[in-house]
Motif scaffolding. Structure first.
Motif, PDB file in Angstrom:
ATOM      1  N   UNK A 222     -32.427 -17.853 -27.430  1.00  0.00           N
ATOM      2  CA  UNK A 222     -32.135 -18.827 -28.483  1.00  0.00           C
ATOM      3  C   UNK A 222     -33.276 -18.877 -29.495  1.00  0.00           C
ATOM      4  N   UNK A 223     -32.957 -18.577 -30.750  1.00  0.00           N
ATOM      5  CA  UNK A 223     -33.922 -18.714 -31.834  1.00  0.00           C
ATOM      6  C   UNK A 223     -34.903 -17.571 -31.993  1.00  0.00           C
ATOM      7  N   UNK A 224     -34.965 -16.640 -31.045  1.00  0.00           N
ATOM      8  CA  UNK A 224     -36.009 -15.613 -31.082  1.00  0.00           C
ATOM      9  C   UNK A 224     -35.915 -14.728 -32.327  1.00  0.00           C
ATOM     10  N   UNK A 225     -34.792 -14.057 -32.517  1.00  0.00           N
ATOM     11  CA  UNK A 225     -34.646 -13.153 -33.662  1.00  0.00           C
ATOM     12  C   UNK A 225     -34.700 -13.904 -34.987  1.00  0.00           C
ATOM     13  N   UNK A 226     -34.225 -15.147 -34.992  1.00  0.00           N
ATOM     14  CA  UNK A 226     -34.245 -15.950 -36.219  1.00  0.00           C
ATOM     15  C   UNK A 226     -35.673 -16.208 -36.667  1.00  0.00           C
ATOM     16  N   UNK A 227     -36.523 -16.672 -35.738  1.00  0.00           N
ATOM     17  CA  UNK A 227     -37.918 -16.943 -36.074  1.00  0.00           C
ATOM     18  C   UNK A 227     -38.686 -15.697 -36.450  1.00  0.00           C
ATOM     19  N   UNK A 228     -38.460 -14.614 -35.716  1.00  0.00           N
ATOM     20  CA  UNK A 228     -39.131 -13.344 -36.027  1.00  0.00           C
ATOM     21  C   UNK A 228     -38.748 -12.854 -37.423  1.00  0.00           C
ATOM     22  N   UNK A 229     -37.474 -12.977 -37.752  1.00  0.00           N
ATOM     23  CA  UNK A 229     -36.999 -12.535 -39.065  1.00  0.00           C
ATOM     24  C   UNK A 229     -37.566 -13.398 -40.186  1.00  0.00           C
ATOM     25  N   UNK A 230     -37.696 -14.691 -39.929  1.00  0.00           N
ATOM     26  CA  UNK A 230     -38.302 -15.577 -40.933  1.00  0.00           C
ATOM     27  C   UNK A 230     -39.707 -15.122 -41.288  1.00  0.00           C
ATOM     28  N   UNK A 231     -40.493 -14.758 -40.275  1.00  0.00           N
ATOM     29  CA  UNK A 231     -41.862 -14.291 -40.513  1.00  0.00           C
ATOM     30  C   UNK A 231     -41.851 -13.016 -41.347  1.00  0.00           C
ATOM     31  N   UNK A 232     -40.991 -12.063 -40.989  1.00  0.00           N
ATOM     32  CA  UNK A 232     -40.953 -10.777 -41.686  1.00  0.00           C
ATOM     33  C   UNK A 232     -40.492 -10.926 -43.134  1.00  0.00           C
ATOM     34  N   UNK A 233     -39.428 -11.697 -43.356  1.00  0.00           N
ATOM     35  CA  UNK A 233     -38.925 -11.873 -44.718  1.00  0.00           C
ATOM     36  C   UNK A 233     -39.923 -12.653 -45.577  1.00  0.00           C
ATOM     37  N   UNK A 234     -40.636 -13.603 -44.986  1.00  0.00           N
ATOM     38  CA  UNK A 234     -41.649 -14.339 -45.738  1.00  0.00           C
ATOM     39  C   UNK A 234     -42.784 -13.412 -46.155  1.00  0.00           C
TER      40      UNK A 234
END
Length: 319
Positions: free
Chosen positions: A174-186
């Motif tokens: 839950x939430x793992x790929x979402x948070x990781x992607x937020x960091x990368x896109x930022x």
């Protein structure tokens, strides 16, 4: 920069409006995510959780990007490439998720079907880039560049297929790929800002806006999963961004956790075939830590921090 904030807000609003509706719709029709039996037993209780949530933030990102860039009169081939990368991979994931729901199991598109579709999208993106006189040169980390359309096409296919699947592998908690992607896109939003590439900046901010709202519903305990419709779309577009910024190798640090997740699967499979022994308790590697006693929240936070630290490290050294 102001226009990118507009894109962020538009994407957030669209996602906030339609994501709760999708959750209710999926519950009403008793449609949910099948959980693979060979995974951690603790995950079996998640069966039936609505999925395909990635569809909402993908569409929201496309609408926000298009509206802002058309308004700014800056809608160009770069924007088209990014939108096709996001939508194309999202459509593959949508088909995959749809088949899983229809057949009530964790099997969707066959691996070869998914691969062929991913290769097709990569070729389409390269063709569009060629119309814009894109420099077919692959800059190497140690300096210099490999030139030629053939090398560039092969690398682009490998990068898009590799990272779309890498993000997909990371979407197991839950939430793992979402948070990781937020960091990368930022991280890429910052790089696009520095390079004054408005199209990429607006696109990144649109995706970030959708992901921020999605994380509210996707963190543990998840009310909805992004599904392949979201994870494949995020990975494919991250690879496209890295290539368009002429920083393809940056993903090895900016997306380090995605790389580690994929490497863990490759190591596990190779080890078992050669020695009949497993290196990890279970792969992708987030399951290894989970079976070692870590809570999902602990895995999420540690993995997010690792991604953040190495993204900052990349910006300090090469930003």
């Amino acid at each position: 920069m102001l226009y990118s904030i507009y894109a962020l807000v538009i994407s957030m609003v669209i996602t906030a409006i339609f994501l709760p509706w999708l959750i209710v719709f999926m519950h009403m029709h008793h449609e949910g995510q099948p959980i693979r039996e060979e995974g951690p037993k603790a995950h079996l209780k998640k069966a039936g959780t609505p999925t395909m949530g990635g569809t909402v933030f993908v569409i929201a990102s496309v609408i926000a990007t298009t509206l802002v860039l058309v308004w700014k009169q800056s809608f160009n081939n770069i924007a088209i490439i990014l939108i096709i990368a996001l939508l194309g991979h999202g459509l593959i994931g949508f088909l995959d998720d749809g088949l899983k729901i229809i057949w009530k199991n964790n099997l969707g598109l066959r691996a070869w079907q998914k691969l062929l579709l991913q290769i097709f999208i990569a070729i389409v993106l390269v063709l569009i880039a060629s119309f814009d006189h894109f420099a077919f040169a692959l800059r190497m980390p140690w300096g210099g560049a490999l030139t030629g359309p053939a090398i560039f096409v092969i690398f682009t296919i490998f990068w898009l297929v590799g990272f779309s699947n890498a993000v997909n592998l990371s979407d197991g908690l839950d939430g793992l790929a979402t948070g990781l992607s937020l960091v990368s896109f930022a991280t890429y939003a910052y790089l696009a800002f520095k390079q004054e590439n408005l199209a990429i900046l607006v696109f990144c901010m649109s995706v970030i806006g959708g992901l921020i709202i999605f994380l509210v519903f996707n963190h543990k305990p998840a009310k909805i999963f992004m599904g392949d419709a979201g994870s494949l779309a995020l990975g494919g577009s991250l690879a496209a961004i890295a290539i368009l910024l002429n920083r393809p190798w940056s993903l090895l640090l900016v997306g380090l956790v995605f790389v580690c997740e994929t490497a863990s699967v490759m190591i596990q499979v190779t080890s078992f075939k050669l020695t009949h022994k497993r290196v990890f308790k279970m792969t992708p590697i987030h399951h290894h830590f989970e079976l070692s006693g870590w809570s999902e929240w602990k895995v999420d936070i540690v993995f997010w921090l690792v991604q953040l630290i190495f993204s900052i490290l990349y910006l300090i050294i090469w930003g």
